[in-house]
Design a protein around this motif. Sequence first.
Motif, PDB file in Angstrom:
ATOM      1  N   LEU A 173       0.827  -1.207   0.000  1.00  0.00           N
ATOM      2  CA  LEU A 173       0.000   0.000   0.000  1.00  0.00           C
ATOM      3  C   LEU A 173       0.862   1.259   0.000  1.00  0.00           C
ATOM      4  O   LEU A 173       0.610   2.207  -0.745  1.00  0.00           O
ATOM      5  CB  LEU A 173      -0.927  -0.008   1.210  1.00  0.00           C
ATOM      6  CG  LEU A 173      -1.823   1.221   1.405  1.00  0.00           C
ATOM      7  CD1 LEU A 173      -2.746   1.401   0.206  1.00  0.00           C
ATOM      8  CD2 LEU A 173      -2.637   1.085   2.691  1.00  0.00           C
ATOM      9  N   MET A 174       1.893   1.263   0.839  1.00  0.00           N
ATOM     10  CA  MET A 174       2.767   2.429   0.934  1.00  0.00           C
ATOM     11  C   MET A 174       3.599   2.625  -0.334  1.00  0.00           C
ATOM     12  O   MET A 174       4.043   3.741  -0.631  1.00  0.00           O
ATOM     13  CB  MET A 174       3.677   2.299   2.154  1.00  0.00           C
ATOM     14  CG  MET A 174       2.928   2.317   3.477  1.00  0.00           C
ATOM     15  SD  MET A 174       4.014   2.165   4.912  1.00  0.00           S
ATOM     16  CE  MET A 174       4.911   3.716   4.812  1.00  0.00           C
ATOM     17  N   ALA A 175       3.806   1.549  -1.082  1.00  0.00           N
ATOM     18  CA  ALA A 175       4.609   1.634  -2.307  1.00  0.00           C
ATOM     19  C   ALA A 175       3.781   2.020  -3.528  1.00  0.00           C
ATOM     20  O   ALA A 175       4.335   2.230  -4.607  1.00  0.00           O
ATOM     21  CB  ALA A 175       5.305   0.302  -2.558  1.00  0.00           C
ATOM     22  N   CYS A 176       2.465   2.108  -3.357  1.00  0.00           N
ATOM     23  CA  CYS A 176       1.598   2.421  -4.496  1.00  0.00           C
ATOM     24  C   CYS A 176       1.899   3.807  -5.056  1.00  0.00           C
ATOM     25  O   CYS A 176       1.933   4.801  -4.322  1.00  0.00           O
ATOM     26  CB  CYS A 176       0.130   2.360  -4.066  1.00  0.00           C
ATOM     27  SG  CYS A 176      -0.563   0.705  -4.036  1.00  0.00           S
ATOM     28  N   LYS A 177       2.102   3.891  -6.348  1.00  0.00           N
ATOM     29  CA  LYS A 177       2.313   5.147  -7.050  1.00  0.00           C
ATOM     30  C   LYS A 177       1.568   5.091  -8.381  1.00  0.00           C
ATOM     31  O   LYS A 177       1.525   4.040  -9.034  1.00  0.00           O
ATOM     32  CB  LYS A 177       3.799   5.398  -7.310  1.00  0.00           C
ATOM     33  CG  LYS A 177       4.646   5.566  -6.056  1.00  0.00           C
ATOM     34  CD  LYS A 177       4.279   6.829  -5.283  1.00  0.00           C
ATOM     35  CE  LYS A 177       5.136   6.966  -4.023  1.00  0.00           C
ATOM     36  NZ  LYS A 177       4.723   8.167  -3.228  1.00  0.00           N
ATOM     37  N   LEU A 178       0.995   6.219  -8.763  1.00  0.00           N
ATOM     38  CA  LEU A 178       0.323   6.305 -10.053  1.00  0.00           C
ATOM     39  C   LEU A 178       1.391   6.514 -11.130  1.00  0.00           C
ATOM     40  O   LEU A 178       2.055   7.549 -11.170  1.00  0.00           O
ATOM     41  CB  LEU A 178      -0.675   7.467 -10.066  1.00  0.00           C
ATOM     42  CG  LEU A 178      -1.406   7.711 -11.384  1.00  0.00           C
ATOM     43  CD1 LEU A 178      -2.241   6.489 -11.778  1.00  0.00           C
ATOM     44  CD2 LEU A 178      -2.286   8.958 -11.288  1.00  0.00           C
ATOM     45  N   HIS A 179       1.548   5.529 -11.986  1.00  0.00           N
ATOM     46  CA  HIS A 179       2.590   5.582 -13.001  1.00  0.00           C
ATOM     47  C   HIS A 179       2.058   6.197 -14.302  1.00  0.00           C
ATOM     48  O   HIS A 179       0.846   6.224 -14.545  1.00  0.00           O
ATOM     49  CB  HIS A 179       3.138   4.173 -13.277  1.00  0.00           C
ATOM     50  CG  HIS A 179       3.724   3.513 -12.061  1.00  0.00           C
ATOM     51  ND1 HIS A 179       4.875   3.958 -11.460  1.00  0.00           N
ATOM     52  CD2 HIS A 179       3.292   2.441 -11.334  1.00  0.00           C
ATOM     53  CE1 HIS A 179       5.164   3.190 -10.420  1.00  0.00           C
ATOM     54  NE2 HIS A 179       4.208   2.268 -10.313  1.00  0.00           N
ATOM     55  N   ASP A 180       2.972   6.666 -15.124  1.00  0.00           N
ATOM     56  CA  ASP A 180       2.597   7.241 -16.419  1.00  0.00           C
ATOM     57  C   ASP A 180       1.857   6.199 -17.251  1.00  0.00           C
ATOM     58  O   ASP A 180       2.281   5.043 -17.363  1.00  0.00           O
ATOM     59  CB  ASP A 180       3.840   7.703 -17.178  1.00  0.00           C
ATOM     60  CG  ASP A 180       4.483   8.930 -16.542  1.00  0.00           C
ATOM     61  OD1 ASP A 180       3.762   9.648 -15.808  1.00  0.00           O
ATOM     62  OD2 ASP A 180       5.694   9.160 -16.765  1.00  0.00           O
ATOM     63  N   GLY A 181       0.752   6.624 -17.841  1.00  0.00           N
ATOM     64  CA  GLY A 181      -0.029   5.737 -18.686  1.00  0.00           C
ATOM     65  C   GLY A 181      -1.046   4.902 -17.927  1.00  0.00           C
ATOM     66  O   GLY A 181      -1.876   4.221 -18.533  1.00  0.00           O
ATOM     67  N   GLU A 182      -1.009   4.922 -16.588  1.00  0.00           N
ATOM     68  CA  GLU A 182      -1.952   4.139 -15.785  1.00  0.00           C
ATOM     69  C   GLU A 182      -3.198   4.966 -15.505  1.00  0.00           C
ATOM     70  O   GLU A 182      -3.108   6.161 -15.192  1.00  0.00           O
ATOM     71  CB  GLU A 182      -1.308   3.723 -14.471  1.00  0.00           C
ATOM     72  CG  GLU A 182      -2.212   2.867 -13.590  1.00  0.00           C
ATOM     73  CD  GLU A 182      -1.571   2.495 -12.260  1.00  0.00           C
ATOM     74  OE1 GLU A 182      -2.146   1.656 -11.541  1.00  0.00           O
ATOM     75  OE2 GLU A 182      -0.493   3.056 -11.948  1.00  0.00           O
ATOM     76  N   TYR A 183      -4.349   4.350 -15.616  1.00  0.00           N
ATOM     77  CA  TYR A 183      -5.603   5.037 -15.327  1.00  0.00           C
ATOM     78  C   TYR A 183      -5.744   5.252 -13.827  1.00  0.00           C
ATOM     79  O   TYR A 183      -5.486   4.347 -13.024  1.00  0.00           O
ATOM     80  CB  TYR A 183      -6.804   4.248 -15.847  1.00  0.00           C
ATOM     81  CG  TYR A 183      -6.932   4.252 -17.353  1.00  0.00           C
ATOM     82  CD1 TYR A 183      -7.334   5.413 -18.027  1.00  0.00           C
ATOM     83  CD2 TYR A 183      -6.653   3.116 -18.093  1.00  0.00           C
ATOM     84  CE1 TYR A 183      -7.454   5.427 -19.411  1.00  0.00           C
ATOM     85  CE2 TYR A 183      -6.757   3.120 -19.480  1.00  0.00           C
ATOM     86  CZ  TYR A 183      -7.160   4.273 -20.121  1.00  0.00           C
ATOM     87  OH  TYR A 183      -7.267   4.284 -21.496  1.00  0.00           O
TER      88      TYR A 183
END
Length: 253
Positions: A133-143
């Motif tokens: 959970l703490m590592a979650c990041k919104l990456h480029d191209g991800e909705y």
Amino acid sequence: MSTSTGDVADQTSTNNNSNFTLLSILTKEKLIGPNYMDWMRNLKIILQYEGKEYVLDKSLLKIDKSTATPGEQPAYKQHYDDATNVICIMVTTMVPELQKFYEDYYPYEMCLDLVEKFHKKLHQERYDVVKALMACKLHDGEYVCNHVQRMQRYVERLEKLNVSFEKELSIDMVLNSLPPRYDQFVLTYHLDNTETMLTQLHNLLLITESGMKKNHVPSVTSATVLAIVQSSGNKKEDRSSTKLEGKGRCWII
């Protein structure tokens, strides 16, 4: 003051009904392993009512009847009887595979083994989910829809592992997972200071994402965010839950 036979019978019947009701709570969801925490919590509730919870924390030590004091013998018998009753409850409320393994255990020894088998595994799982959970990041191209729903699944799993999440903490973790192009969104969101549910935040991010793609801009302006937040604030939302609605779908208000 005398007590009639009928009164005693009624009291006994009431106690038996209460015992049956409590036991039915435990038998609804038998111990299979991953549900160890819930099962143990319900078991302790029942044993507290019965006044027998102590057998889970105290080993049954045999005594030498030839040298035992007059007080030790009845105490041992009481402990033995209580432990026997409790072990029957524990084994009865397990799946057959676990019943076969634990049928010759006493409650104290069984609890030690259950902690080793399941509680430590749940602790490890909790750590793994928190780390993910703490590592979650919104990456480029991800909705953003998929991203927020993934974080929500982690939160829901932690809740099942008896980890309580405040609404504000869940929202802060989602905001922290956004890339720099959402910095203005985060800043304006905090400045607006509007109480928002996670469902509303999800919808705000969907609208913001849609606007960024339509205008082909690398970030969102403060005016855009303020307009979105104010518009959302005029809509009535159910504040009784922080869970996302419509799993697998993206809702836009």
